[in-house]
Design a protein around this motif. Structure first.
Motif, PDB file in Angstrom:
ATOM      1  N   TYR A   1       0.835  -1.209   0.000  1.00 59.64           N
ATOM      2  CA  TYR A   1       0.000   0.000   0.000  1.00 59.64           C
ATOM      3  C   TYR A   1       0.868   1.257   0.000  1.00 59.64           C
ATOM      4  CZ  TYR A   1      -4.441  -2.420   0.850  1.00 59.64           C
ATOM      5  OH  TYR A   1      -5.560  -3.213   0.736  1.00 59.64           O
ATOM      6  N   ALA A   2       1.923   1.252   0.809  1.00 57.78           N
ATOM      7  CA  ALA A   2       2.801   2.417   0.880  1.00 57.78           C
ATOM      8  C   ALA A   2       3.523   2.633  -0.447  1.00 57.78           C
ATOM      9  CB  ALA A   2       3.810   2.251   2.014  1.00 57.78           C
TER      10      ALA A   2
ATOM     11  N   LYS B   1       2.510   1.770  -3.402  1.00 53.60           N
ATOM     12  CA  LYS B   1       1.529   2.294  -4.359  1.00 53.60           C
ATOM     13  C   LYS B   1       1.288   3.778  -4.124  1.00 53.60           C
ATOM     14  CE  LYS B   1      -3.266   1.790  -5.891  1.00 53.60           C
ATOM     15  NZ  LYS B   1      -4.551   1.063  -5.688  1.00 53.60           N
ATOM     16  N   TYR B   2       1.171   4.172  -2.862  1.00 55.56           N
ATOM     17  CA  TYR B   2       0.918   5.583  -2.527  1.00 55.56           C
ATOM     18  C   TYR B   2       2.049   6.473  -3.039  1.00 55.56           C
ATOM     19  CZ  TYR B   2       0.145   9.780   0.265  1.00 55.56           C
ATOM     20  OH  TYR B   2      -0.057  11.076   0.656  1.00 55.56           O
ATOM     21  N   PHE B   3       3.287   5.949  -2.974  1.00 58.47           N
ATOM     22  CA  PHE B   3       4.434   6.752  -3.393  1.00 58.47           C
ATOM     23  C   PHE B   3       4.837   6.512  -4.855  1.00 58.47           C
ATOM     24  CE2 PHE B   3       4.941   6.879   1.251  1.00 58.47           C
ATOM     25  CZ  PHE B   3       5.064   8.248   1.427  1.00 58.47           C
TER      26      PHE B   3
ATOM     27  N   ASP C   1      11.423   8.245  -0.345  1.00 56.31           N
ATOM     28  CA  ASP C   1      10.195   7.472  -0.171  1.00 56.31           C
ATOM     29  C   ASP C   1      10.464   6.052   0.310  1.00 56.31           C
ATOM     30  OD1 ASP C   1       8.873   9.715  -1.027  1.00 56.31           O
ATOM     31  OD2 ASP C   1       8.536   8.994  -3.061  1.00 56.31           O
TER      32      ASP C   1
ATOM     33  N   GLU D   1       0.865  -4.071  -6.774  1.00 57.56           N
ATOM     34  CA  GLU D   1      -0.532  -4.098  -7.187  1.00 57.56           C
ATOM     35  C   GLU D   1      -0.701  -4.927  -8.453  1.00 57.56           C
ATOM     36  OE1 GLU D   1      -4.037  -0.863  -7.418  1.00 57.56           O
ATOM     37  OE2 GLU D   1      -2.371  -0.469  -8.779  1.00 57.56           O
TER      38      GLU D   1
END
Length: 213
Positions: A30-31, A33-35, A93, A41
């Motif tokens: 999730y992290a 993907k966010y960055f 990141d 995914e």
């Protein structure tokens, strides 16, 4: 409360282990993907389905043996693939992607701690099992938290160190990764790892106690 049998104890550990590992790995995905990195995914690894993250030996066999033999709880899951080069700011990141897993373990430890503190609200017949499960959840998540923060690539702490070090030092430090697991196993079996991690583990245990009181 009644004493649990070995089978019941293993069953009580099973759910916390699956949650601890699954949420930890999903948090990395999730992290990432966010960055900006969609690798996890695309491979279907950003999921809470434990079967996507289970390693038969590291997730099932070794933890079960350590519980039965009373040794140090040790194991691993299939790591979520992260292409750090795809992050919007790869070096900066990387810290947040690496930190997401241990942070999720601390949140889960709080959840299990709250359950343990409120176990008397449940039927007496379930209290022994829920108590053991809660203790297991706290133990597993705090151990994973502290172990993964150890500054040794490829552990999360190693990624965090690479992110924080100046570029030249970070490149040299990242090269340790090829030997990282051998170093970790050597530290584990010589007892040095336990000595190094014990003060950090006690700190998080005390912090958890303050939070759930």
């Amino acid at each position: 409360m009644e004493e649990l049998t070995v089978v019941q104890k293993i069953a009580a550990y099973a759910l916390p282990i699956l949650f601890a590992i699954t949420v930890h790995e999903a948090a990395h995905g999730y992290a990432a993907k966010y960055f900006g990195d969609l690798t996890a995914e695309r491979m279907g690894r950003i999921t809470l389905n434990p079967f996507k993250h289970i390693d038969p030996i590291g997730t099932i066999l070794l933890p079960a043996l350590s519980i039965m033999l009373g040794g140090v709880l040790f194991g691993w899951a299939k790591p979520v693939p992260v292409n750090f080069g795809q992050l919007r700011r790869p070096k900066q990141d990387m810290l947040w992607v690496a930190l997401a897993g241990p942070a999720s373990n601390f949140v889960m430890a709080i959840g299990w701690g709250l359950l343990l503190a409120r176990v008397e609200l449940f039927p007496e017949s379930a209290q022994a099992y829920l108590s053991q499960m809660s203790v297991a959840g706290i133990q597993i998540n705090l151990v994973l938290l502290v172990l993964n923060l150890f500054p040794l690539p490829p552990l999360d702490g190693g990624r965090i160190a690479v992110s924080l070090l100046p570029m030249k030092a970070a490149i040299k430090f990242a090269q340790i990764e090829r030997y990282g697991m051998f170093i970790l196993i050597a530290l584990l079996f010589t007892g040095i790892l336990g000595i190094l991690l014990s003060p950090v583990l006690r700190f998080f245990q005390q912090l958890l106690a303050v939070i759930i009181m």
